[in-house]
Design a protein around this motif. Structure first.
Motif, PDB file in Angstrom:
ATOM      1  N   GLN B  70       0.838  -1.202   0.000  1.00 21.01           N
ATOM      2  CA  GLN B  70       0.000   0.000   0.000  1.00 21.01           C
ATOM      3  C   GLN B  70       0.871   1.250   0.000  1.00 21.01           C
ATOM      4  OE1 GLN B  70      -3.277   0.272  -0.043  1.00 21.01           O
ATOM      5  NE2 GLN B  70      -3.781   2.304   0.765  1.00 21.01           N
ATOM      6  N   VAL B  73       3.263   0.970  -3.443  1.00 21.10           N
ATOM      7  CA  VAL B  73       2.548   1.082  -4.723  1.00 21.10           C
ATOM      8  C   VAL B  73       1.630   2.289  -4.725  1.00 21.10           C
ATOM      9  CG1 VAL B  73       0.886  -0.008  -6.228  1.00 21.10           C
ATOM     10  CG2 VAL B  73       2.717  -1.362  -5.229  1.00 21.10           C
ATOM     11  N   TYR B  74       0.806   2.367  -3.695  1.00 22.16           N
ATOM     12  CA  TYR B  74      -0.191   3.441  -3.723  1.00 22.16           C
ATOM     13  C   TYR B  74       0.430   4.784  -3.437  1.00 22.16           C
ATOM     14  CZ  TYR B  74      -4.765   1.725  -4.756  1.00 22.16           C
ATOM     15  OH  TYR B  74      -5.845   1.279  -5.410  1.00 22.16           O
ATOM     16  N   VAL B  78       1.436   5.280  -7.266  1.00 22.99           N
ATOM     17  CA  VAL B  78       0.187   5.768  -7.861  1.00 22.99           C
ATOM     18  C   VAL B  78      -0.012   7.254  -7.568  1.00 22.99           C
ATOM     19  CG1 VAL B  78      -2.302   5.544  -7.792  1.00 22.99           C
ATOM     20  CG2 VAL B  78      -0.886   3.507  -7.857  1.00 22.99           C
ATOM     21  N   LEU B  81       2.243   9.297  -9.550  1.00 25.64           N
ATOM     22  CA  LEU B  81       1.725   9.395 -10.922  1.00 25.64           C
ATOM     23  C   LEU B  81       0.659  10.472 -10.998  1.00 25.64           C
ATOM     24  CD1 LEU B  81       2.330   7.925 -13.489  1.00 25.64           C
ATOM     25  CD2 LEU B  81       0.440   6.378 -13.015  1.00 25.64           C
ATOM     26  N   PHE B  82      -0.197  10.466 -10.009  1.00 26.52           N
ATOM     27  CA  PHE B  82      -1.239  11.500  -9.962  1.00 26.52           C
ATOM     28  C   PHE B  82      -0.613  12.882  -9.953  1.00 26.52           C
ATOM     29  CE2 PHE B  82      -4.565   8.479  -8.601  1.00 26.52           C
ATOM     30  CZ  PHE B  82      -5.589   8.961  -9.376  1.00 26.52           C
TER      31      PHE B  82
END
Lengths: 655, 321, 99
Positions: B70, B73-74, B78, B81-82
């Protein structure tokens, strides 16, 4: 004279009963001219097409062509008659199958014509009287710019009428039936720029439609019951059918006949139809078309023989119209309308005769034939008077015309002799046959026929004396003179028919023997001797003539109708309130019904339709808001859906 | 982490309670922050907060592997990336929070409240009397959480794992395809660009670079326009965000003006001499009114090379989202 | 600790995410809200895994993460493409769904 008549009539009374012959031969078997008798119809159709499509180019010679295409069929008809007379009795019904016309499932109606002694008589009447009236029209319509069109319509009428009498099945007969209706409409309204003519045409057309409903219902019933509409098959199968159905068919056909033949209760159009040109009144509304109802009943004799109730209704209709028509004829001051009342009355005679069944069919046709001649003669004479009196028809402004129109006076007098039944002229034979037949079958009808004969004598004497005798009551501007020969010659021919037709038919031709193979014949037993009947009849005639002569020839006729008259006269002047009755019974309720239906259509039916439409569109407008193109809105909808489904699941778990 | 794990070992302990409530608070505030913050970057940061708190809760529930995934990756990949995309799209873009769809806000809140009520009611009803078996046993079966997960993934869930692998590759490919811009026109090489620039010069666009701010002007502040050889200031030298608004403010401050004038006067003689020698024909550029003609009457203003076309509206301008 | 607390928290988180999807117009924020919803599901999975005493729930949560990652990659790429053509990241503005 009396002994002569009784001798004549005794011959017919001694004849044995005759059963109708139903056998037919095909035209190919008969050969000769019979293979070509479709030309009878083809000629007038050709004439009509040339005249109506050719337009103004045919103006110069159109009337000649129009007359020729009727004269030629008359010639063919005479040749056919001679040919037919040479054949054996059971070989006289010839059927010409031309082509298969309508085939739908097991229903077939062929384009087939049938020439038998009955239709032969009609062919000769239609083409013969028709030819004379065409010739007469050349003169009568000479000043009319639309004479060519008039002849086109007349040819259409002749073609349709011939199709009517020559058809070998009811469906084809129906085509002719509608064709003559159309021709009648076109010709009554020929001077459509006159409002009265246009209205009269419409009235005739509409009232005929009421009758036509009867014919179409009858045809449908026949098809349902017998599976066919061809004459032979229907007549052959009639005996096995349910009596009630046959009675219903008979009543339906009677309704059609009353419409076309201006019998009660569909009589009201005939008087107004006199708005048409006089040759039209003579040909269509006296001699031929209005007798189509009689033809229909006599042609369907096999059905009516099996339906005594229907036959009795025919008798009642005939008697009522016979008397009522005569009463109208007695009071009307309009020469043509008075004659129209007479036409109703005379066709009432024919219906009475037909209503007597096999005892009277043949006399109905006999009287029809005689009537075709003397009434055409009377109408043409009346037209001649009218033509020379600036189209006036009020008899109160005529009088003393014998001094200037000697030929017309003569021909009218011949018609008078023919219609009243003075021995030995036309009606003396035909009407007395009917009276005797009626007396032998139904004494009440018999007395009515005698009474109507007296009325006939009264109104004819009234017309004769008011028009041709007495003092001049002319309007200032008229200068009557005799009509040209092109008009008087046909009148003279018809006068000859009116005077000697009866004698010819009884002594030379023997119409009764000619027709009985088709109609059958059952002689009746008279309760009183022949001579007694004749004495009574002639006495009645004499009373009628005397009364009318005293009132209208020896006394002055007032130029305006007297006011202090009996209620019967008042009623008769108004055609026995026919229009009032129609208005009160049908028109007003019809209008109210229409108004109600319109209202219901607007509010009820349309209300539902419009309400549904506006409801749907309103709902759509609301739902359209959901379809706003925003993804977030759709997401919200999804959430709502999820919520609802989850709620249902959870709540159902609990419950 | 170890602490949290230990808290998890003893199911229902006070430690877990505390952890849960702290994390729950952070999670909910993070979520609400996501919704309520006007700036997207703030939203992203709030989400990161939520995610990390969630990782803690995973750990508390005996899922250390998931907790790390979590975070890595998140929160690591992620969310970064946002942020990348955010930067590309325009970092200063901020949403107005005014709702444009009629009734959307009220309906959404009502519906979501309904969902919350349903979940709470149903879950509360369904789980109220359930007993938790605890994850410790399952974790110990193969010697640890990661080993246990690995065992499941490569036995029972082998096929889904393969499918998910294929999905990931497809996603990568898809991103490549979507982000790829097809070359529509001819490739622009140096020659073409140079020719184009020269052609534009014919229309009055200067081919050279833009002047630096403050060059030859009384101040080398970034907001001060450079002076052209004829002494007129050019706004082209000022960075776009500062053009025409910051500089006048400075100059309106009488203290600053005084200070500046003092500074100018204290410029070394040599410098002054060089300038005077070099720009003898121009002169007067020590006068502030010359430097900032828009402070004077309009007739004298705008005589400089302000006729130069404005800088091309390049991609640097943030989106108007 | 009672698993229902985790599940209710997960429900609340899910609802907040849904609210974000429904209320925010910025596509990136909407995206993050979706991520939030996925994470809430993961939390529930993990809680249930613990409740049932096996690791299947955690495996599923792992898969969800992978799928979410893939989704983010593709979704952001789409977002970039849209932004490139429309100069906007609003989910309302390209209301192409309207006729």
């Amino acid at each position: 004279m009396i002994s002569l008549a009784s001798t004549i009539l005794s011959t017919s009374d001694e004849e044995p009963a005759v059963e109708p012959i139903t056998a037919v031969v095909s035209a190919a078997e008969a050969g000769g001219l019979f293979e070509w008798f479709w030309l009878l119809i083809a000629f007038p159709v050709f004439g009509m097409l040339v005249l109506l499509i050719g337009g103004r180019r045919t103006n110069a010679w159109g009337h000649l062509l129009g007359t020729a295409v009727v004269l030629v069929p008359f010639g063919i008809g005479v040749a056919l008659l001679i040919d037919m007379m040479g054949r054996a009795e059971d070989q006289r019904s010839v059927v010409l199958h031309m082509w298969d016309w309508t085939i739908a499932g097991n229903f077939t109606a062929d384009m087939a014509l049938r020439l038998d002694p009955l239709s032969m008589v009609f062919v000769l009447l239609i083409t013969g009287v028709g030819s004379l009236i065409h010739i007469y029209s050349i003169g009568y319509m000479s000043h009319d710019p639309d004479r060519r069109k008039f002849f086109g319509f007349l040819n259409l009428f002749i073609a349709a009428m011939l199709l009517l009498v020559l058809a070998n099945n009811y469906l084809l007969l129906y085509v002719g039936w509608e064709g003559v209706g159309l021709a009648s409409y076109l010709l009554v309204g020929f001077w459509q720029y006159k409002n009265s003519a246009a209205v009269a045409a419409k009235k005739a057309f509409v009232m005929n439609r009421v009758g036509d409903v009867g014919l179409s219902l009858g045809i449908m019933l026949m098809f349902v019951t017998f599976g066919s509409v061809a004459f032979e098959e229907v007549f052959a199968a009639a005996g096995e059918a349910d009596g009630t159905v046959v009675t219903l068919i008979g009543l339906a056909l009677l309704l059609a006949a009353t419409g076309k033949s201006a019998q009660y209760p569909l009589q009201a159009w005939l008087l107004d139809a006199m708005e048409g040109p006089t040759p039209v009144s003579a040909l269509i509304h006296a001699a031929t078309m209005v007798t189509a109802g009689v033809y229909l009943i006599v042609r369907s004799n096999a059905l009516f023989d099996l339906a005594p109730i229907a036959l009795n209704v025919v008798l009642v209709v005939g008697v009522v119209t016979m008397v009522a028509g005569a009463v109208i004829g007695c009071a009307n001051d309009d020469l043509k309308k008075s004659l129209a009342g007479s036409t109703m009355s005379q066709i009432g005679y024919m219906f009475t005769a037909a209503g007597l069944g096999p005892a009277g069919y043949v006399f109905a046709i006999f009287h029809l034939l005689m009537h075709g001649m003397f009434k055409a003669d009377l109408f043409l004479s009346a037209g001649s008077v009218m033509h020379n009196m600036n189209d006036q028809l009020n008899m109160r402004r005529f009088g003393a015309l014998r001094t200037v129109m000697i030929v017309t006076t003569g021909t009218f007098f011949a018609g008078f002799l023919g219609i009243t039944g003075v021995p030995p002229f036309d009606s003396f034979f035909s009407k007395d046959d009917i009276i005797k037949s009626a007396l032998s079958q139904n004494w009440l009808a018999g007395i009515a026929t005698i009474f109507a004969a007296g009325l006939t004598a009264f109104y004819m004497t009234r017309q004769l004396s008011m028009t041709f005798f007495g003092k001049k009551r002319w309007t200032q501007d008229v200068k009557p003179k005799e009509s040209p020969p092109v008009m008087t010659v046909p009148m003279i021919f018809l006068s000859a028919g009116a005077l000697f037709g009866g004698l010819t038919m009884v002594y030379l031709f023997n119409l009764q023997e000619w027709l009985t193979p088709i109609t059958g014949f059952t002689p009746g037993e008279l309760p009183i001797p022949d001579w007694a009947v004749e004495v009574i009849t002639i006495a009645t005639l004499a009373i009628g003539v005397t009364l009318a002569w005293r009132q209208y020839a020896t006394r002055d006729v007032p130029e305006t109708p007297p006011v202090n008259v009996t209620p019967l006269t008042v009623a008769a002047r108004k055609s026995l309130y026919a229009d009032a009755i129609n208005e009160g019974l049908f028109m007003r309720p019809g209008q109210h019904l229409t108004r109600f239906l319109v209202w219901f259509d607007n509010r009820g039916v349309d209300g539902i339709v419009r309400g549904t439409a506006s409801g749907v569109s309103g709902l759509s407008n609301r739902l359209k808001l959901l379809q706003n193109g925003y993804a977030r809105s759709y997401a919200l909808t999804m959430v709502v859906g999820v919520l609802v489904i989850a709620a249902i699941f959870i709540v159902s778990r609990w419950v | 982490m170890t602490l949290v794990m230990q808290a998890a070992e003893s199911s229902g302990s006070t430690g877990e309670q505390v952890t849960f409530w702290i994390c729950a608070f952070l999670i909910v505030t993070g979520g609400l922050g996501l919704i309520l913050s006007r700036k997207t970057v703030h939203s992203a940061l709030f989400v990161a907060q939520t995610m990390i708190s969630l990782a803690v809760l995973y750990a508390a529930n005996g899922a250390p592997f998931l907790a790390l995934v979590q975070v890595i990756v998140y929160t690591g990949a992620v969310m970064m990336l946002f942020l990348f995309v955010l930067m590309l799209v325009g970092v200063d873009s901020s949403d107005s929070l005014i709702e444009t769809l009629k009734g959307q806000r009220v309906a959404a809140i009502l519906m979501v409240l309904g969902v919350v009520v349903l979940i709470v009611a149903s879950v509360g009803g369904a789980l109220s009397n359930s007993t938790s078996l605890g994850i410790a046993e399952a974790n110990e079966e193969f010697g640890g959480n990661v080993e246990g997960l690995a065992h499941l993934m490569f036995t029972t869930y082998l096929l889904p794992l393969q499918v998910v692998a294929a999905l990931l590759i497809s996603a990568a490919l898809g991103a490549l395809v979507l982000a790829h811009r097809e070359r529509i026109g001819e490739r622009l090489d140096q020659t073409t660009l140079a020719n184009r620039r020269v052609a534009a010069f014919g229309d009055g666009v200067h081919p050279g670079g833009l002047p630096n701010p403050g060059v030859l002007a009384s101040s080398n502040a970034i907001g001060t326009p450079a002076l052209l050889p004829d002494g007129t200031p050019t706004e082209l030298s000022v960075p776009v965000p500062l053009r025409g608004k910051k500089a006048p403010e400075i100059l309106n401050d009488p203290e600053l003006i005084k200070a500046e004038q003092a500074e100018i006067e204290s410029i070394s003689e040599s410098e002054s001499a060089i300038r005077d020698a070099g720009l003898a024909g121009i002169g007067g550029h020590t006068d502030l009114s010359d430097v900032y003609p828009d402070q004077l009457d309009p007739d004298e203003a705008g005589t400089g090379e302000t006729e130069l076309p404005p800088a091309p509206d390049d991609d640097a301008k943030p989106g108007d989202a | 600790m009672d698993p229902s607390a985790y599940v209710i928290l997960s429900g609340i988180l899910f609802s907040i995410g849904a609210l974000g999807v429904l209320l925010r117009r910025n596509a990136i924020v909407v995206f993050m809200s979706v991520e939030l919803m996925l994470n809430s599901a993961n939390l529930a999975f993990v809680a249930f895994a613990r409740m049932h005493g096996n690791l299947d729930g955690q495996v599923i949560a792992f898969f969800v993460m992978i799928v979410a990652a893939a989704e983010v990659v593709v979704g952001l790429a789409i977002l970039m493409t849209i932004f490139r053509t429309r100069r906007s990241a609003s989910v309302d503005e390209p209301s192409l769904l309207r006729n």
